[in-house]
Scaffold this active site. Structure first.
Site, PDB file in Angstrom:
ATOM      1  N   GLY A 170     129.248  -7.464 -30.428  1.00 37.00           N
ATOM      2  CA  GLY A 170     130.075  -8.128 -31.436  1.00 37.00           C
ATOM      3  C   GLY A 170     129.891  -9.635 -31.427  1.00 37.00           C
ATOM      4  N   ASP A 171     129.757 -10.206 -30.241  1.00 37.66           N
ATOM      5  CA  ASP A 171     129.516 -11.650 -30.127  1.00 37.66           C
ATOM      6  C   ASP A 171     128.161 -12.016 -30.728  1.00 37.66           C
ATOM      7  OD1 ASP A 171     131.947 -12.035 -28.809  1.00 37.66           O
ATOM      8  OD2 ASP A 171     131.042 -11.767 -26.835  1.00 37.66           O
TER       9      ASP A 171
END
Length: 170
Positions: free
Chosen positions: A135-136
């Site tokens: 997600g990052d």
């Protein structure tokens, strides 16, 4: 005192993680950074990070999103914690309080919603080994594209590509 206001002033986007807002030790610094960014015309992005954090500070988090956030990232579970809805309905609801909403749906791609459009992004096919950091990486790719003036679809595709690269290795 840990926030470098000069760095914020010269940035295009300040990105905050939900873990930082959810942590009482870092919340004040985050809120200061958000306030300073908004005062100086810098966009604020937040990735809400964790359904547990969302539920523990939901009202405060929704107020921050509504009043100060320009770009919101959430995965399916986080979007559901915020709205009680599945991704397609959640992205619509969240776009009423935030100008740009991105819901990451893992192997099902992602949804990007602005006032004017909804863009569906296909996931990049890969063998997932470890999803830590996906997600990052998606947010980093997306925000990079956005700062370079890329169309939303290209931003989402870049985010998907980086996310796929991350999950394909430990």
């Amino acid at each position: 005192e840990d926030i470098d206001e000069e760095d914020i002033m010269t940035s295009k986007i300040v990105h905050i993680e939900g873990y930082q807002i959810g942590n009482p030790d870092t919340r004040e610094a985050c809120l200061h950074a958000i306030k300073y960014a908004k005062k100086n015309g810098v966009k604020v992005s937040i990735d809400v990070n964790d359904p547990g954090i969302i539920l523990s500070i939901k009202e405060e988090l929704i107020n921050i999103i509504k009043n100060d956030v320009d770009i919101l990232f959430a995965n399916e579970q986080e979007a559901k914690a915020l709205t009680g809805k599945e991704p397609e309905q959640a992205v619509e609801e969240l776009s009423t309080i935030c100008p740009m909403v991105i819901i990451k749906c893992g192997e099902h791609g992602s949804l990007i919603r602005t006032k004017d459009q909804t863009v569906k992004i296909k996931a990049v096919k890969t063998k997932a080994v470890d999803t830590t950091g996906a997600g990052d990486a998606y947010a980093a790719g997306f925000l990079y594209g956005l700062t370079k003036g890329m169309p939303l679809e290209d931003c989402g595709n870049l985010g998907s590509l980086l996310g796929a690269r991350v999950v394909s290795q430990v």
